[in-house]
Design a protein around this motif. Structure first.
Motif, mmCIF file in Angstrom:
data_model
loop_
_atom_site.group_PDB
_atom_site.id
_atom_site.type_symbol
_atom_site.label_atom_id
_atom_site.label_comp_id
_atom_site.label_asym_id
_atom_site.label_seq_id
_atom_site.Cartn_x
_atom_site.Cartn_y
_atom_site.Cartn_z
ATOM 1 N N LEU A 1 46.379 -126.202 22.765
ATOM 2 C CA LEU A 1 46.227 -127.192 23.849
ATOM 3 C C LEU A 1 44.912 -127.954 23.765
ATOM 4 C CD1 LEU A 1 47.490 -124.998 26.837
ATOM 5 C CD2 LEU A 1 48.833 -126.308 25.191
ATOM 6 N N SER A 2 44.207 -127.830 22.648
ATOM 7 C CA SER A 2 42.850 -128.374 22.548
ATOM 8 C C SER A 2 42.801 -129.625 21.688
ATOM 9 C CB SER A 2 41.904 -127.318 21.971
ATOM 10 O OG SER A 2 40.652 -127.898 21.652
ATOM 11 N N ILE B 1 50.413 -118.760 26.601
ATOM 12 C CA ILE B 1 50.674 -120.076 27.173
ATOM 13 C C ILE B 1 51.488 -119.952 28.463
ATOM 14 C CG2 ILE B 1 51.763 -122.322 26.818
ATOM 15 C CD1 ILE B 1 49.264 -121.882 25.119
ATOM 16 N N ALA B 2 52.594 -119.214 28.394
ATOM 17 C CA ALA B 2 53.527 -119.173 29.525
ATOM 18 C C ALA B 2 52.886 -118.630 30.802
ATOM 19 C CB ALA B 2 54.753 -118.338 29.150
ATOM 20 N N GLU C 1 55.492 -122.927 30.291
ATOM 21 C CA GLU C 1 55.985 -123.568 29.070
ATOM 22 C C GLU C 1 56.012 -125.091 29.200
ATOM 23 O OE1 GLU C 1 58.340 -119.626 29.357
ATOM 24 O OE2 GLU C 1 57.484 -121.135 30.716
ATOM 25 N N ALA C 2 56.451 -125.595 30.357
ATOM 26 C CA ALA C 2 56.591 -127.047 30.525
ATOM 27 C C ALA C 2 55.239 -127.742 30.448
ATOM 28 C CB ALA C 2 57.281 -127.352 31.846
ATOM 29 N N ALA C 3 54.258 -127.243 31.190
ATOM 30 C CA ALA C 3 52.927 -127.832 31.117
ATOM 31 C C ALA C 3 52.336 -127.655 29.724
ATOM 32 C CB ALA C 3 52.011 -127.199 32.165
ATOM 33 N N GLY C 4 52.625 -126.511 29.112
ATOM 34 C CA GLY C 4 52.148 -126.277 27.753
ATOM 35 C C GLY C 4 52.660 -127.323 26.780
ATOM 36 N N ALA D 1 50.083 -129.791 24.941
ATOM 37 C CA ALA D 1 50.009 -129.652 23.480
ATOM 38 C C ALA D 1 50.237 -130.988 22.793
ATOM 39 C CB ALA D 1 51.014 -128.614 23.003
ATOM 40 N N LEU D 2 51.258 -131.718 23.232
ATOM 41 C CA LEU D 2 51.537 -133.012 22.617
ATOM 42 C C LEU D 2 50.395 -133.996 22.874
ATOM 43 C CD1 LEU D 2 55.350 -133.372 23.352
ATOM 44 C CD2 LEU D 2 54.255 -132.864 21.164
ATOM 45 N N ALA D 3 49.851 -133.986 24.082
ATOM 46 C CA ALA D 3 48.722 -134.872 24.381
ATOM 47 C C ALA D 3 47.506 -134.511 23.539
ATOM 48 C CB ALA D 3 48.386 -134.794 25.865
ATOM 49 N N ALA D 4 47.339 -133.219 23.241
ATOM 50 C CA ALA D 4 46.180 -132.763 22.478
ATOM 51 C C ALA D 4 46.284 -133.094 21.005
ATOM 52 C CB ALA D 4 45.997 -131.258 22.662
#
Length: 492
Positions: A242-243, A271-272, A277-280, A284-287
């Protein structure tokens, strides 16, 4: 309309952006022959990939029919599986080649032999229509109390790990299979399993094991998988998955990786439990991740992750440019690897046993041949997220010495003293072999082993994980690891 149908009908984005968002997802599912309707709809919307597990495997013919069915839905769908070898492999029922875990390959330290083992695994995948392999492990087994990497790593030295990674990646690529080095930027320095909780690697930057990942990038690895591990030296606030600092600044800019970066499974508790999971998926994609894996077969979890991504796009929390960038990388990966080779040549079916034999003998001169022994095989229960094919040392020992007897133990005995007394009675007048698997992590193994050795100091000690004192060591619990150990014990 069901909740699932409402979710599937909820897209209000342009078709090309909706498809791009779906390309960023990899889904697990239930079934060996029938593709669930929900999965079909996700594939129709552009789902980037599916990941198979033991639950999807019955035999080789069935797997090939399943992968053909999946590709008939969408030819550019990536079909992947964890395929590390050793005791971790989901294709036992489909006749997977038997190769030792990576640590044994590192002990043998013959990159050409590692390449032969990787070639066998990749060739087998190609016959099944599976073209993405979430292997090899690039982690360095750095901390002695690490509970999850251990014999999945090629070793404790970054340069050794790097040279075997290069051999594995090249052999897999030659078969037209996409390899995936994991878990960036390394899981070997933790004392926590990220399947169970968030892991932390407290080492300073200069001590982190980035060299194998640099080697993998230089070797042209098409995929990397992120670790659910916090590295305070890199980003004190978020795990690598997520980084932005780790995925974009370090991996993309410093290491120069332009392949597909895929997350480890989002349902892992690191993560969960902390993010969901949804926020993860969204974070993750934004990171900087290009794909996120939702390995659980419950497609409602995948749908919730998909909706979080779509909602983030609608609200401009996640930019169109970031998703388009990720989807384009996945598209390029699928262009290279989604279609299985038309013809698959032979592979060296004996490479794995050769490697396992060389690893056991790499520990030094073994004991004198032991026949008619009673073996006590102590090992932890199988990891819930990793496959186990039912291998044990007793079965392999009896295959080369039918007079052998034994007991397998996967947990603490209710009455340890009575258990030890019973073993001693069974082994009276015969050789005794006491095998442990990473006993340093499991006190019950140490206690039983020490009690047995106190009564039988003549017993032969075996370690089926990492080395344990003077014990003969297999460096893994794959079937060939245990067979090679049985041969070393009996002189077969």
């Amino acid at each position: 309309m069901t909740h699932t149908e409402r979710l599937l009908a909820s897209a209000a984005l342009p078709v090309d952006l909706d498809e791009a968002a779906h390309r960023c997802l990899v889904a697990g599912f239930e079934g060996t022959t029938v593709v669930p309707d929900t999965l079909k709809r996700l594939v129709d919307r552009g789902l980037g990939g599916v990941i198979l597990f033991t639950r999807n495997i019955r035999d080789a013919e069935q797997v090939r029919r399943l992968t053909d069915t999946l590709r008939a839905l969408r030819p550019d769908l990536l079909v992947g599986i964890d395929n590390e070898g050793g005791g971790i492999g989901h294709l036992v029922g489909a006749g997977a080649p038997e190769v030792p875990g990576s640590f044994a390959l590192g002990v043998a330290d013959d990159p050409a032999l590692t390449a032969r083992c990787a070639d066998a695994l990749a060739g087998h995948l190609a016959t099944l229509g599976i073209t993405a392999s979430y292997a090899p492990v690039a982690d360095v087994q750095r901390h002695p109390d690490n509970p999850i990497v251990r014999t999945r790593s090629f070793g404790t030295d970054a340069e050794l790990v790097s040279r075997h990674l290069r051999a594995w990646i090249a052999a897999t690529e030659a078969r037209g299979i996409a390899s995936c080095a994991k878990h960036f930027p390394g899981h070997g320095g933790t004392v926590t399993d990220s399947h169970h909780e968030l892991a932390v690697d407290p080492r300073p930057y200069e001590e982190l094991d980035l060299a194998p990942f640099r080697a993998a990038v230089d070797a042209g690895v098409p995929m990397l998988m992120s670790a659910h591990v916090v590295f305070p030296a890199l980003d004190a606030n978020r795990p690598a998955t997520l980084s932005r600092r780790i995925l974009r600044d370090l991996l993309r800019h410093e290491l120069g990786f332009d392949g597909v970066l895929v997350s480890d499974a989002l349902e892992m508790k690191a993560i969960a439990d902390r993010y969901g999971e949804a926020a993860g998926a969204r974070i993750a994609l934004a990171a900087g991740a290009d794909q996120v894996i939702v390995a659980v077969p419950d497609l409602e979890v995948t749908l919730s992750c998909r909706e979080a991504v779509l909602d983030a796009l609608r609200c401009d929390v996640l930019t169109e440019e970031r998703v388009a960038e990720a989807a384009e990388r996945v598209r390029r990966l699928a262009e290279r690897y989604a279609t299985p080779a038309a013809e698959v040549g032979e592979w060296d079916a004996g490479a794995g046993l050769e490697a396992a034999r060389r690893a056991v003998r790499g520990q030094g001169r073994g004991p004198a041949a032991v026949r008619g022994a009673h073996v006590v095989d102590l090992f932890p229960p199988p990891h819930p997220a990793l496959n186990w094919g039912g291998e044990d040392l007793l079965c392999e020992l009896r295959a080369v010495d039918p007079t052998a007897t034994g007991t397998t133990v996967t947990g603490e005995a209710a009455d340890p003293a009575s258990f030890v007394d019973g073993i001693l009675r069974l082994a009276e007048g015969t050789p005794l072999i006491v095998a442990t698997c990473d006993a340093g992590l499991y006190p019950w193994q140490r206690h039983l082993r020490d009690a047995l050795l106190a009564a039988r100091p003549d017993a032969v000690r075996v370690a089926t994980g990492l080395p344990d004192g003077g014990a003969l060591c297999s460096y893994g619990r794959g079937r060939v690891n245990l067979r090679a150990t049985a041969e070393a014990l009996t002189g077969a």
